[in-house]
Design an enzyme around this catalytic site. Structure first.
Site, PDB file in Angstrom:
ATOM      1  CG  ASP A  25      -1.775   1.168   1.393  1.00  0.00           C
ATOM      2  OD1 ASP A  25      -1.838   1.978   0.453  1.00  0.00           O
ATOM      3  OD2 ASP A  25      -2.409   1.302   2.459  1.00  0.00           O
ATOM      4  CG  ASN A  27      -2.727   5.478  -1.513  1.00  0.00           C
ATOM      5  OD1 ASN A  27      -2.831   4.408  -0.904  1.00  0.00           O
ATOM      6  ND2 ASN A  27      -3.667   5.925  -2.336  1.00  0.00           N
ATOM      7  CG  ASP A  29      -5.768   3.665   0.005  1.00  0.00           C
ATOM      8  OD1 ASP A  29      -4.988   2.686   0.095  1.00  0.00           O
ATOM      9  OD2 ASP A  29      -6.391   3.922  -1.048  1.00  0.00           O
ATOM     10  CG  ASP A  33      -1.028   1.893  -3.696  1.00  0.00           C
ATOM     11  OD1 ASP A  33       0.170   1.554  -3.712  1.00  0.00           O
ATOM     12  OD2 ASP A  33      -1.530   2.587  -2.789  1.00  0.00           O
ATOM     13  CG  ASP A 102      -5.877 -12.444 -13.951  1.00  0.00           C
ATOM     14  OD1 ASP A 102      -6.569 -13.225 -14.627  1.00  0.00           O
ATOM     15  OD2 ASP A 102      -5.447 -12.696 -12.825  1.00  0.00           O
ATOM     16  CG  ASP A 203     -10.664 -15.255 -14.621  1.00  0.00           C
ATOM     17  OD1 ASP A 203     -10.108 -15.430 -13.529  1.00  0.00           O
ATOM     18  OD2 ASP A 203     -11.900 -15.222 -14.777  1.00  0.00           O
ATOM     19  CD  GLU A 281      -8.894 -19.809 -12.961  1.00  0.00           C
ATOM     20  OE1 GLU A 281      -9.143 -20.100 -11.792  1.00  0.00           O
ATOM     21  OE2 GLU A 281      -9.665 -19.156 -13.666  1.00  0.00           O
ATOM     22  CG  HIS A 338      -6.573 -14.965  -6.688  1.00  0.00           C
ATOM     23  ND1 HIS A 338      -5.972 -15.625  -7.745  1.00  0.00           N
ATOM     24  CD2 HIS A 338      -7.790 -14.564  -7.152  1.00  0.00           C
ATOM     25  CE1 HIS A 338      -6.781 -15.624  -8.781  1.00  0.00           C
ATOM     26  NE2 HIS A 338      -7.878 -14.980  -8.448  1.00  0.00           N
ATOM     27  CG  ASP A 339      -9.366 -18.138  -7.181  1.00  0.00           C
ATOM     28  OD1 ASP A 339      -9.800 -17.056  -6.734  1.00  0.00           O
ATOM     29  OD2 ASP A 339      -9.170 -18.347  -8.397  1.00  0.00           O
TER      30      ASP A 339
HETATM   31  C1  GLC Z   1     -11.142 -17.194 -11.684  1.00  0.00           C
HETATM   32  C2  GLC Z   1     -10.472 -16.262 -10.692  1.00  0.00           C
HETATM   33  C3  GLC Z   1     -11.398 -16.055  -9.525  1.00  0.00           C
HETATM   34  C4  GLC Z   1     -12.669 -15.421 -10.048  1.00  0.00           C
HETATM   35  C5  GLC Z   1     -13.289 -16.244 -11.169  1.00  0.00           C
HETATM   36  C6  GLC Z   1     -14.324 -15.461 -11.918  1.00  0.00           C
HETATM   37  O1  GLC Z   1     -11.338 -18.446 -11.157  1.00  0.00           O
HETATM   38  O2  GLC Z   1      -9.240 -16.791 -10.310  1.00  0.00           O
HETATM   39  O3  GLC Z   1     -10.814 -15.270  -8.521  1.00  0.00           O
HETATM   40  O4  GLC Z   1     -13.594 -15.289  -8.997  1.00  0.00           O
HETATM   41  O5  GLC Z   1     -12.341 -16.646 -12.119  1.00  0.00           O
HETATM   42  O6  GLC Z   1     -13.703 -14.473 -12.683  1.00  0.00           O
END
Ligand code: GLC
Length: 570
Positions: A25, A27, A29, A33, A102, A203, A281, A338-339
């Site tokens: 981060d 700035n 907040d 970023d 992405d 994605d 993905e 991140h999932d």
């Molecule tokens: C992919 C992303 C996930 C998102 C989903 C819908 O699986 O990694 O975070 O929620 O697609 O875009």
């Protein structure tokens, strides 16, 4: 073939996924970023990574935290400006760090101007850019569900028709059968390629097309049933059954005809630029096409989708996949994103977590293929289960909480725990930079967008680990460095070795000039293993237990508990 000359940057680089909202981060907040990311590029360089995969950075209402895009050519204002993005790109390139963005092809945000237009009237020129259908009386057009819960159809009162969404209702699916959609999306792709980005992580590629006749799945389960069946499954068999049920309900909604031709179209665009990459993905090997006409890489998700890594799992996974990937295709391995659960938590057993994390990293770096790290794993960040539903940010956490309370009859405490465990907030908490308030992510008097895991105060932070030569962070730096200096690990062939010990995994990575033996003890006991390849001139290149450079004098190796060892064979 001399791979050394022919290897591409995306085959040899270690890729590092940045989740921009939580990385740094700049700035103050409470939201990550570009100013923050730029300030950490030297940190990434010191880690030895060669490319960043940046999770969605586009303007977005942030219902799905960037995966609901409202402008494919911009930057979310809370992350910065397009000029700051360009600065980031330039600064990364100056350090020889490539940038992979992405790209969300399947859907946009419902606030994207295209959708706002599309929903405005039946005869709007963009009506056909999305998937609109009439209902059956009071019922939606068919019995399909959204993978994120509820029906896949949302009734739009303006025109009385339904639109299709595979994910949240705020993420309407684009109609890729419409040539104007292709043109508009490919133009967005070119916008970033022209700017100099090095490729895309695509994605949810599997979900772009639907079964053309919109046929019913015909199953008796609702999406809520599927959630509950999976949540209550205990044994491996029950979990497998839950997955099979999910597949029979959703099979018309992914990997449908047209998607490979579309990937070919995209590949030909990308091939018009020098040295760019596409990573899907998906774990489906068919997306490699013939090896040179679809995606350069897809993720080896089956490797990470087990509760415990065992030699048997790794070797069957490798044998299955490496034999199927067509010539020209390249493997890509990862243990988290991140999932999913953070790898430290997912593969830890609560007792040997630190040893397991090191072993896993060496495995990831030694397997054939490009390794992808998830930000924070290098300091052993763990899942953080948020304890108050009011602090949930991922709508999947909230959805789970509702089902726990209303359908499964869980107590409020259980409901919070299960929904936090199954949602995705747990792996998206801010990066822990030091041991000051908020883990140094943002000022003490600011509330970060997701709470910081309090274990920043117990050594799980960058600053403390930088000072400690024995830290996980320094281990990551050394291990990545060894890999980057070792051609056999970068592009050597992979050969499995028979160890006759079910706790030990061993394989060779070999180029014409160099052979490296990778050997792993997956047990909490010392293991002795005989490998005829190990002669008296071999020496330890890197190990979780022994200092590098030791001569190995016998073909019988003694491995410490959870040791991972790389041995250079002469
Ligand atoms: C992919 C992303 C996930 C998102 C989903 C819908 O699986 O990694 O975070 O929620 O697609 O875009």
């Amino acid at each position: 073939m001399n791979m050394m000359n022919e290897a591409k940057w995306w085959q040899t680089a270690v890729i590092y996924q940045i989740y921009p909202r939580s990385f740094a981060d700049g700035n103050g907040d409470g939201i990550g970023d570009f100013a923050g990311i730029i300030s950490k590029l030297d940190y990434l360089k010191a880690l030895g990574i060669g490319a960043v995969w940046l999770s969605s950075h586009y303007p977005s209402p942030q219902v799905d935290y960037g995966y609901d895009i409202s402008d494919y050519r911009g930057v979310a204002p809370e992350y910065g400006t397009l000029d700051q993005f360009k600065e980031f790109l330039e600064q990364a390139h100056r350090r020889d760090i490539r940038v992979i963005l992405d790209m969300v092809l399947n859907h946009t945000s419902d606030k994207h101007p295209w959708f706002v237009e599309s929903r405005s009237s039946l005869d709007n020129p963009k009506r056909d850019w999305y998937i609109w259908k009439k209902g059956r009386g009071n019922q939606p057009p068919n019995d399909w569900y959204s993978t994120f819960g509820g029906r896949a159809w949302e009734l739009d009162p303006t025109t009385g028709e339904y639109y299709y969404h595979y994910f949240f209702k705020e993420q309407p699916d684009l109609n890729w059968n419409n040539p104007e959609v292709r043109q508009a999306m490919w133009s967005a792709v070119r916008f970033w390629l022209d700017m100099g980005v090095d490729g895309f992580r695509l994605d949810a590629v599997g979900t772009i097309f639907e079964e053309p006749s919109w046929a019913s799945h015909g199953q008796p389960y609702t999406s809520e049933d599927l959630y509950c069946i999976e949540r209550l499954a205990k044994t491996d068999q029950e979990k497998q059954d839950a997955l099979c049920k999910w597949e029979t309900v959703f099979h018309n909604q992914y990997d449908q005809p047209g998607v490979h031709e579309l990937m070919q179209e995209l590949r030909s665009i990308v091939d018009g630029y020098k040295d760019r990459v596409l990573i899907g993905e998906t774990d489906d090997i068919s997306y490699y096409g013939h090896g040179d006409d679809e995606l350069h890489m897809v993720f080896n998700f089956p490797l990470m989708r087990v509760n415990h890594l065992t030699p048997h799992h790794v070797l069957t996974n490798q044998q299955g996949r490496l034999s199927q990937i067509p010539v020209g295709g390249w493997p890509c391995n990862t243990f988290g994103n991140h999932d999913t659960s953070r790898s430290y938590s997912h593969f830890g057993d609560g007792v040997h977590d630190a040893a397991l994390a090191r072993q896993q990293l060496v495995l990831l770096l030694a397997l054939k293929g490009t390794p992808v790290l998830y930000n924070g794993e290098e300091i052993g960040m763990t899942d953080y289960l948020i304890r108050a539903p009011s602090l949930f940010r991922d709508p999947l956490n909230t959805y789970g909480y509702r089902l726990e309370m209303e359908v499964l009859g869980s107590s409020p405490e259980q409901a919070v725990w299960y929904s936090a465990e199954r949602g995705r907030d747990k792996c998206r908490t801010p990066l822990q930079w030091d041991h000051t308030a908020n883990g140094g992510f943002c000022p003490a008097d600011i509330t970060p967008w997701l709470p910081v895991n309090p274990n920043y105060a117990e050594g799980v932070n960058v600053a403390d680990q930088e000072k400690d030569p024995g830290s996980l962070l320094n281990f990551y730096r050394q291990a990545v460095n060894v890999r980057q200096q070792t051609p056999a690990l970068l592009y050597g062939n992979y050969t499995l070795l028979e160890t006759e010990n079910s706790d030990v995994l061993a394989f060779l990575r070999e180029t014409q000039e160099q052979s490296v033996l990778a050997v792993f003890n997956f047990s909490e006991r010392r293991q002795a293993v005989k490998l005829s390849q190990v002669g008296k001139f071999s020496h330890v290149l890197f190990s979780t237990s022994q200092p590098g450079g030791d001569r190995v004098t016998a073909s019988c190796l003694s491995l410490q508990p959870y040791e991972a060892c790389l041995i250079l064979l002469d």
